[in-house]
Motif scaffolding. Sequence first.
Motif, PDB file in Angstrom:
ATOM      1  N   ARG A 154       1.116  -1.214   0.023  1.00 14.98           N
ATOM      2  CA  ARG A 154       0.175  -0.069   0.292  1.00 14.98           C
ATOM      3  C   ARG A 154       0.932   1.475  -0.208  1.00 14.98           C
ATOM      4  N   ILE A 155       0.160   2.273  -0.643  1.00 14.59           N
ATOM      5  CA  ILE A 155       1.326   3.311  -0.086  1.00 14.59           C
ATOM      6  C   ILE A 155       0.200   3.884   1.635  1.00 14.59           C
ATOM      7  N   ASN A 156       1.376   4.013   1.933  1.00 16.19           N
ATOM      8  CA  ASN A 156       1.388   4.282   3.682  1.00 16.19           C
ATOM      9  C   ASN A 156       1.235   5.350   4.003  1.00 16.19           C
ATOM     10  N   LEU A 157      -0.131   6.219   4.567  1.00 14.32           N
ATOM     11  CA  LEU A 157       0.134   7.652   4.232  1.00 14.32           C
ATOM     12  C   LEU A 157      -0.477   8.124   5.985  1.00 14.32           C
ATOM     13  N   LEU A 158       0.618   8.302   6.532  1.00 14.64           N
ATOM     14  CA  LEU A 158       0.063   8.195   8.163  1.00 14.64           C
ATOM     15  C   LEU A 158      -0.226  10.071   8.419  1.00 14.64           C
ATOM     16  N   PHE A 159      -1.478   9.733   9.673  1.00 12.65           N
ATOM     17  CA  PHE A 159      -1.385  11.293  10.208  1.00 12.65           C
ATOM     18  C   PHE A 159      -0.988  11.318  11.200  1.00 12.65           C
ATOM     19  N   MET A 160      -0.322  12.598  11.252  1.00 10.80           N
ATOM     20  CA  MET A 160      -0.164  13.206  12.840  1.00 10.80           C
ATOM     21  C   MET A 160      -0.529  13.909  12.972  1.00 10.80           C
ATOM     22  N   GLY A 161      -0.787  13.830  14.971  1.00  6.57           N
ATOM     23  CA  GLY A 161      -1.571  15.282  14.737  1.00  6.57           C
ATOM     24  C   GLY A 161      -0.931  15.959  15.519  1.00  6.57           C
ATOM     25  N   ASP A 162      -0.747  17.969  16.336  1.00  4.39           N
ATOM     26  CA  ASP A 162      -0.412  18.844  16.775  1.00  4.39           C
ATOM     27  C   ASP A 162      -0.939  19.105  17.755  1.00  4.39           C
ATOM     28  N   ALA A 190     -10.422   8.588  -6.100  1.00  2.00           N
ATOM     29  CA  ALA A 190     -11.548   8.205  -5.422  1.00  2.00           C
ATOM     30  C   ALA A 190     -11.518   6.136  -6.314  1.00  2.00           C
ATOM     31  N   SER A 191     -10.736   6.636  -7.452  1.00  2.53           N
ATOM     32  CA  SER A 191     -11.056   5.066  -7.903  1.00  2.53           C
ATOM     33  C   SER A 191      -9.521   4.171  -7.778  1.00  2.53           C
ATOM     34  N   TYR A 192      -9.018   4.777  -6.568  1.00  2.00           N
ATOM     35  CA  TYR A 192      -7.342   4.162  -6.087  1.00  2.00           C
ATOM     36  C   TYR A 192      -7.690   4.370  -4.579  1.00  2.00           C
ATOM     37  N   GLY A 193      -8.215   4.693  -4.294  1.00  2.00           N
ATOM     38  CA  GLY A 193      -8.631   4.663  -2.430  1.00  2.00           C
ATOM     39  C   GLY A 193      -8.114   3.591  -2.078  1.00  2.00           C
ATOM     40  N   HIS A 194      -8.172   1.985  -2.381  1.00  2.00           N
ATOM     41  CA  HIS A 194      -8.088   0.694  -1.786  1.00  2.00           C
ATOM     42  C   HIS A 194      -6.162   1.204  -1.514  1.00  2.00           C
ATOM     43  N   PHE A 195      -4.935   2.044  -2.659  1.00  2.00           N
ATOM     44  CA  PHE A 195      -4.721   1.574  -2.565  1.00  2.00           C
ATOM     45  C   PHE A 195      -3.601   2.586  -1.972  1.00  2.00           C
ATOM     46  N   ILE A 196      -4.404   3.398  -0.911  1.00  2.00           N
ATOM     47  CA  ILE A 196      -3.966   3.871   0.438  1.00  2.00           C
ATOM     48  C   ILE A 196      -4.160   3.337   1.453  1.00  2.00           C
ATOM     49  N   SER A 197      -2.982   3.046   2.366  1.00  2.00           N
ATOM     50  CA  SER A 197      -3.314   2.025   3.963  1.00  2.00           C
ATOM     51  C   SER A 197      -3.534   3.434   5.008  1.00  2.00           C
ATOM     52  N   PHE A 198      -4.707   4.235   4.785  1.00  2.00           N
ATOM     53  CA  PHE A 198      -4.745   5.570   6.048  1.00  2.00           C
ATOM     54  C   PHE A 198      -4.221   4.925   7.294  1.00  2.00           C
ATOM     55  N   ASP A 199      -3.119   5.437   7.713  1.00  2.00           N
ATOM     56  CA  ASP A 199      -2.655   5.153   9.178  1.00  2.00           C
ATOM     57  C   ASP A 199      -2.619   6.324   9.827  1.00  2.00           C
ATOM     58  N   ARG A 200      -2.778   6.414  10.826  1.00  2.00           N
ATOM     59  CA  ARG A 200      -3.023   7.237  12.320  1.00  2.00           C
ATOM     60  C   ARG A 200      -2.364   7.415  13.663  1.00  2.00           C
ATOM     61  N   LEU A 201      -1.268   7.725  13.684  1.00  2.00           N
ATOM     62  CA  LEU A 201      -0.151   8.153  15.127  1.00  2.00           C
ATOM     63  C   LEU A 201      -1.227   9.294  15.797  1.00  2.00           C
ATOM     64  N   PHE A 202      -1.836   9.313  17.188  1.00  2.00           N
ATOM     65  CA  PHE A 202      -2.013  10.336  17.816  1.00  2.00           C
ATOM     66  C   PHE A 202      -1.024  10.531  19.059  1.00  2.00           C
ATOM     67  N   LEU A 203      -0.562  11.650  19.083  1.00  2.00           N
ATOM     68  CA  LEU A 203       0.200  11.829  20.015  1.00  2.00           C
ATOM     69  C   LEU A 203       0.347  12.977  20.816  1.00  2.00           C
ATOM     70  N   VAL A 248       5.515  22.923  11.596  1.00  2.00           N
ATOM     71  CA  VAL A 248       6.190  22.875  12.783  1.00  2.00           C
ATOM     72  C   VAL A 248       7.687  21.703  12.131  1.00  2.00           C
ATOM     73  N   ASN A 249       7.928  20.985  13.686  1.00  2.00           N
ATOM     74  CA  ASN A 249       9.057  21.277  13.516  1.00  2.00           C
ATOM     75  C   ASN A 249       9.372  20.115  13.445  1.00  2.00           C
ATOM     76  N   SER A 250       9.863  19.296  12.177  1.00  2.00           N
ATOM     77  CA  SER A 250      10.374  18.340  10.960  1.00  2.00           C
ATOM     78  C   SER A 250      11.042  17.316  12.057  1.00  2.00           C
ATOM     79  N   SER A 251      12.199  17.637  12.634  1.00  2.00           N
ATOM     80  CA  SER A 251      12.843  16.586  13.475  1.00  2.00           C
ATOM     81  C   SER A 251      12.351  16.205  14.316  1.00  2.00           C
ATOM     82  N   LYS A 252      11.273  16.881  15.201  1.00  2.00           N
ATOM     83  CA  LYS A 252      10.370  16.414  16.016  1.00  2.00           C
ATOM     84  C   LYS A 252       9.453  15.548  15.386  1.00  2.00           C
ATOM     85  N   ILE A 253       8.940  15.873  14.300  1.00  2.00           N
ATOM     86  CA  ILE A 253       8.018  15.122  13.360  1.00  2.00           C
ATOM     87  C   ILE A 253       8.705  13.411  12.394  1.00  2.00           C
TER      88      ILE A 253
END
Length: 536
Positions: A154-162, A190-203, A248-253
Amino acid sequence: MKALFLGLMMACGFTVHADPFDYMVFQWTASDGLSLYSLQEVNLPAPKSKPQTVKSSDYVAVENHFGEVIQFIDLKRLKVQRSEHHGFNHIADSSFEQDQLTFVVRTPKGQAQQLRLNLRDQPIEHLYAINEMTSGIVAKKTGSKKSQGSIDNRINLLFMGDGYLINQTNTFDQHADAVMSYMHSFEPYASYGHFISFDRLFLESAQQGADHPTSPCGGVTDPQAPLFVNTRFDATYCTSGIHRLLTVNSSKIYTDAALSPNWDEIVVLVNDGTYGGSGGGFSTISAHALATDVFIHEFGHSFTDLADEYDSAYPGFPTCSDINGPDCEANVTDVTSRNNLKWNYFVSQSTPVPTPDTQQYSQVTGLFEGARYFAAGMYRPVSACNMRYLGSPFCPVCQQAFVQKVFQVPYGSGNALLNLIEPGSAVPVNNQASVMMGDVLNLSVDSLQPTHDLSFTWEVAGGVVSSYDSNLVTQDFDFVPTQNQVNTTVTVKVTVKDLSPLVHSSIQPQLPVFEHTWQVDVMPFTDLIFKHGFDN
């Protein structure tokens, strides 16, 4: 206490064996050189192939003891801090090159020995001994939770939050859901949504929101300024004097992204309702409804490698030419000849080339002047594409470029290309199988399925026995042996191809074909009832 949430939208993703990796975050500036910001040990899928290299004047090459490149990082997008927001005539842009480069090296534990850093504005290539920089440093072991490299292909797309408090996980999820839903309203996603893994990292953060340091900022009055809050990743508006430039601070991300270390793309959601966002190495957007448009556009840059199609000047940006080289991105060109135009198959013979930017041609693909930060001499495919106007649809050229990129980009740390046949899904699991004459052997695979049909072909002993289109995930085939196949090994093969409607028919043959093969031993019929007699 850290709360970790991983949203895996594709439950059929397969589990892979994980090996220990060094996860290193580096910073580089012209004045201070290279420094190691953090070192962690994570578990990731073992590399399946050598890393791909791309033509780039800005890159990092990581080498092992033998001088072999084990990771290659294109720094082009990491160097630019993109400030692209809604404008009046087209995207309002105030992008610039950053003084500090931050990047992540992910290599099998202990293998990275030397790092080569090449930048177009530096006179020499910089060499750094990684083993010396990490000597005496004990890597922090992390990323051993559920997020640990469990989903691949999958294309691993990681959601992070601040700026989210510990009790705001639902708010974070709502913001992530809104981004996902909006993304799926655009083709090609829309056609290739299943090709993306929507991952979530809550901190969680100690305080909510983002900094609003001063007002006015860049001519914009900010009623919340001055406001400073304590957040995990130091989110702030008014970066470089641009009010809407939220960073945001890219090094911390990158350091905390080690908790979900197999990411391919990162988007940072900031829990602040003021409009703002940024792009570059990753996207950062606020909770304002229109900020999601920034992410859609930035993903066009970061994943598909699309060029901007507006003509605001960007002094010093590297030039391109489809005539003299280096080649331009898929969606821009300096070619004005219809026959030599790289997207000419999308252009009707009735459409003039170059194409007047008038109402008559507002809905067609042609050759419109004004693109890639030049008002003249550079051209784009349509009058209004997402790479020129936030919120607009992607043009046919950009949609096709995404589909092509899907099958070209190695994912995560394993350098593996995406496969339309889910790895590990074949039944029988082993490539060797057997069947007795008179019996039936059922074979099947699971496909990574877009919303449209895929093309499937089953072959037995080199001959096609079934060919069809289908949108079902599981595809199966009953192999019935014939008498002349007894005491032989028969090859059964399934091939899968994506004849995507988003790819022009003349380009479809260039898309890859995926296959899986079984070697089936055909045994003679044995009557198991009478084999040893009735007494036994």
